[in-house]
Design a protein around this motif. Structure first.
Motif, PDB file in Angstrom:
ATOM      1  N   GLY A 359       0.804  -1.214   0.000  1.00 28.70           N
ATOM      2  CA  GLY A 359       0.000   0.000   0.000  1.00 28.70           C
ATOM      3  C   GLY A 359       0.837   1.265   0.000  1.00 28.70           C
ATOM      4  O   GLY A 359       0.354   2.340  -0.389  1.00 28.70           O
ATOM      5  N   LYS A 360       2.107   1.127   0.401  1.00 25.86           N
ATOM      6  CA  LYS A 360       3.004   2.276   0.403  1.00 25.86           C
ATOM      7  C   LYS A 360       3.948   2.269  -0.794  1.00 25.86           C
ATOM      8  O   LYS A 360       4.151   3.296  -1.447  1.00 25.86           O
ATOM      9  N   PHE A 361       4.527   1.084  -1.086  1.00 27.93           N
ATOM     10  CA  PHE A 361       5.624   1.037  -2.050  1.00 27.93           C
ATOM     11  C   PHE A 361       5.380   0.114  -3.237  1.00 27.93           C
ATOM     12  O   PHE A 361       6.208   0.036  -4.139  1.00 27.93           O
ATOM     13  N   GLY A 362       4.264  -0.601  -3.257  1.00 29.41           N
ATOM     14  CA  GLY A 362       3.965  -1.479  -4.384  1.00 29.41           C
ATOM     15  C   GLY A 362       3.379  -0.700  -5.546  1.00 29.41           C
ATOM     16  O   GLY A 362       3.149   0.515  -5.468  1.00 29.41           O
ATOM     17  N   PRO A 363       3.114  -1.376  -6.677  1.00 29.55           N
ATOM     18  CA  PRO A 363       2.476  -0.716  -7.832  1.00 29.55           C
ATOM     19  C   PRO A 363       1.155  -0.077  -7.402  1.00 29.55           C
ATOM     20  O   PRO A 363       0.304  -0.719  -6.798  1.00 29.55           O
ATOM     21  N   GLY A 364       1.001   1.183  -7.702  1.00 26.13           N
ATOM     22  CA  GLY A 364      -0.201   1.895  -7.290  1.00 26.13           C
ATOM     23  C   GLY A 364      -0.188   2.337  -5.840  1.00 26.13           C
ATOM     24  O   GLY A 364      -1.177   2.894  -5.346  1.00 26.13           O
ATOM     25  N   GLY A 365       0.931   2.095  -5.139  1.00 18.35           N
ATOM     26  CA  GLY A 365       1.038   2.476  -3.735  1.00 18.35           C
ATOM     27  C   GLY A 365       1.193   3.979  -3.558  1.00 18.35           C
ATOM     28  O   GLY A 365       1.429   4.723  -4.516  1.00 18.35           O
ATOM     29  N   LEU A 366       1.079   4.412  -2.311  1.00 18.20           N
ATOM     30  CA  LEU A 366       1.134   5.838  -1.994  1.00 18.20           C
ATOM     31  C   LEU A 366       2.382   6.500  -2.560  1.00 18.20           C
ATOM     32  O   LEU A 366       2.310   7.563  -3.193  1.00 18.20           O
ATOM     33  N   TYR A 367       3.546   5.880  -2.345  1.00 18.76           N
ATOM     34  CA  TYR A 367       4.797   6.515  -2.740  1.00 18.76           C
ATOM     35  C   TYR A 367       5.196   6.190  -4.186  1.00 18.76           C
ATOM     36  O   TYR A 367       6.330   6.445  -4.592  1.00 18.76           O
ATOM     37  N   LYS A 368       4.255   5.643  -4.941  1.00 22.56           N
ATOM     38  CA  LYS A 368       4.440   5.486  -6.383  1.00 22.56           C
ATOM     39  C   LYS A 368       3.508   6.427  -7.149  1.00 22.56           C
ATOM     40  O   LYS A 368       3.503   6.416  -8.380  1.00 22.56           O
ATOM     41  N   ASP A 369       2.750   7.214  -6.412  1.00 27.18           N
ATOM     42  CA  ASP A 369       1.783   8.125  -7.035  1.00 27.18           C
ATOM     43  C   ASP A 369       2.405   9.523  -7.109  1.00 27.18           C
ATOM     44  O   ASP A 369       2.279  10.332  -6.191  1.00 27.18           O
ATOM     45  N   ALA A 370       3.070   9.797  -8.209  1.00 21.57           N
ATOM     46  CA  ALA A 370       3.759  11.079  -8.362  1.00 21.57           C
ATOM     47  C   ALA A 370       2.786  12.250  -8.328  1.00 21.57           C
ATOM     48  O   ALA A 370       3.133  13.353  -7.882  1.00 21.57           O
ATOM     49  N   GLY A 371       1.564  12.020  -8.781  1.00 22.60           N
ATOM     50  CA  GLY A 371       0.593  13.108  -8.839  1.00 22.60           C
ATOM     51  C   GLY A 371       0.282  13.710  -7.484  1.00 22.60           C
ATOM     52  O   GLY A 371       0.101  14.932  -7.361  1.00 22.60           O
ATOM     53  N   ILE A 372       0.227  12.881  -6.446  1.00 18.72           N
ATOM     54  CA  ILE A 372      -0.038  13.402  -5.097  1.00 18.72           C
ATOM     55  C   ILE A 372       1.053  14.377  -4.689  1.00 18.72           C
ATOM     56  O   ILE A 372       0.782  15.465  -4.166  1.00 18.72           O
ATOM     57  N   PHE A 373       2.302  14.001  -4.939  1.00 23.32           N
ATOM     58  CA  PHE A 373       3.411  14.821  -4.467  1.00 23.32           C
ATOM     59  C   PHE A 373       3.643  16.040  -5.351  1.00 23.32           C
ATOM     60  O   PHE A 373       4.213  17.035  -4.905  1.00 23.32           O
ATOM     61  N   GLU A 374       3.173  15.994  -6.602  1.00 22.44           N
ATOM     62  CA  GLU A 374       3.180  17.202  -7.422  1.00 22.44           C
ATOM     63  C   GLU A 374       2.213  18.239  -6.861  1.00 22.44           C
ATOM     64  O   GLU A 374       2.439  19.450  -6.991  1.00 22.44           O
TER      65      GLU A 374
END
Length: 459
Positions: A359-374
């Motif tokens: 949920g954090k680091f897998g495909p589709g995980g929080l820290y794979k979602d660049a859009g959130i951090f943009e």
């Protein structure tokens, strides 16, 4: 003109209340409109009828527990001496809420109880940018989207059973009565329990604690291998009982205080207290025979093992069959409203741990979602953070799996030293105050907010 621009509207008055004045005048006002107070020579008889909160008033209270926007990972991601990467991705979610949360776990859920029914309040994402979250339309639509109706009535115990262990002492006379709205919090500890363990295990070399089990003669809690190979420091012993709830339970108290301050700003009566005790309200098997399933949480009762006699002082007798039962989820009409990270929701604790990691680091995980951090960072700083800040090393994940597997296999449940779902044992009741009672008996019984509330909100 916006919904809250009219100078006489209750919403406008609420939005203009200064925080300092709300804090300074915050007081518990227990007596709802329309209720008598039997108190000897100070007895009071109401001439009014109960008036339930409006949908807008309740919508404001629901908003006071909800998501407000995105948080910021404003932390170092390098060791200041060595330059080595350090764990700076502890958050479970990035959506911020009206109260803080360890590692932004956001494990607190609320139930709302009123004359029309008993509701689960689901987590919603923050309001979309460009929408005024305090407009009447936005408040009402978000409240309706959040509410899941569990019962078409106010949940309660039968009238003749409004005493312990359901209600406490004088609380039973004024708590959860017609015309009142109640908010009851529970906290899913299981998700942050796993996440918090991994955060502990990312400490610098020689600073990683060796977890031991104070309910099993202080033996290594699945950590023997990791102590031997030096991954954990045998001289820093940390009992599971000291880890306890990973501080996640604090969320609920902070959010309840927010609710209390909101009732004060609205000119309502607010009251934080212990009412229907959590095991009764949640449907613990120990109380179902007397009170029924109530909210109907899913419970697990560990099978008795011989060592439980020494570890937990329990016996294989009928009276103790459910003594260590705990809630692990809540399902309504086939939907898992709360699903704890433990069996039977997962085949094993290893699978539950891997689910948290994914949920954090897998495909589709929080820290794979660049859009959130943009949306959080300016320029390319979000991409830099995702690229440079460390993720969990495999030893951290493997050690966490071993600890969690040990807990479940040794004690028959996860967590063992606290509940998977924690109920603080309090709820907040909001109601219209019995104005005449407070004016008649007390020197400073009401503020102008309470005196003007009915004319502002219910003209």
């Amino acid at each position: 003109m916006k919904d809250h621009d009219h100078p006489q509207s209750g919403l406008a008055a609420f939005l203009q209340e200064p925080l300092a004045r709300v804090l300074w005048s915050r007081r518990t006002r227990r007596v709802p409109r329309g209720y008598d107070v039997p108190a000897g020579s100070a007895s009071y008889t109401s001439k009014a009828e109960p008036v339930p909160l409006s949908k807008l008033e309740e919508a404001i209270l629901i908003a006071a527990t909800g998501a407000t926007g995105l948080t910021m990972p404003d932390r170092p991601w390098q060791d200041d001496e060595t330059g080595d990467p350090i764990m700076s991705k502890p958050n479970l979610v990035m959506e911020g809420r009206t109260a803080g949360s360890p590692d932004n776990a956001q494990g607190t859920y609320f139930f709302m109880i009123n004359d029309e029914g008993t509701y689960f309040i689901r987590h919603l994402p923050p309001p979309e940018e460009g929408i005024d979250p305090w407009s009447e339309a936005a408040l009402l639509s978000r409240a309706e989207a959040a509410k899941v109706r569990l019962l078409d009535r106010r949940i309660d115990v039968p009238t003749g059973m409004r005493d312990f262990p359901a209600y406490l002492d004088s609380n039973r006379f004024l708590s959860n009565r017609p015309g009142t709205t109640v908010f009851f919090p529970v906290v899913d500890l299981s998700h942050q329990y796993i996440n918090g363990l991994m955060y502990l295990l990312t400490q610098p070399e020689k600073a990683r604690p060796a977890l031991i089990d104070d309910r099993n003669f202080y033996r290594p809690a699945g950590t023997k291998k990791w102590i031997r190979n030096g991954f954990l420091n045998k001289d820093i012993k940390l009992p599971l009982g000291a880890v306890y709830q990973m501080r996640t339970e604090i969320e609920a108290s902070l959010l309840v205080q927010n609710l209390f301050l909101t009732t004060e700003a609205l000119g309502l009566g607010g009251w934080i207290h212990g009412a229907i005790s959590p095991p009764v309200l949640m449907g613990d098997p120990k109380f179902r025979g007397r009170f029924g399933t109530m909210l109907g949480f899913d419970y697990v009762s560990p099978k008795w093992r011989f060592m439980d006699l020494l570890r937990w002082h329990t016996l294989p007798v009928r009276a103790m069959r459910h003594v260590r039962s705990h809630a692990v989820g809540l399902t309504h009409q086939g939907e898992a409203l709360i699903r704890c990270k433990c069996p039977p929701n997962y085949a094993s604790m290893a699978e539950a741990v891997d689910t948290v990691v994914a949920g954090k680091f897998g495909p589709g995980g929080l820290y794979k979602d660049a859009g959130i951090f943009e949306r959080i960072y300016k320029g390319d700083f979000g991409a830099r953070y995702l690229r440079e800040a460390a993720e969990y090393e495999q030893d951290v994940i493997a050690c966490c799996r071993d600890i969690c597997t040990y807990i479940h296999e040794t004690h028959g449940r996860f967590p063992a030293h606290c509940e998977a779902i924690h109920a603080p044992g309090i709820w907040l009741q909001a109601h219209h105050v019995e104005e005449e009672y407070y004016e008649q008996l007390f020197r400073n019984g009401l503020t102008e907010r309470q005196r003007q509330h009915m004319s502002r909100w219910h003209p």
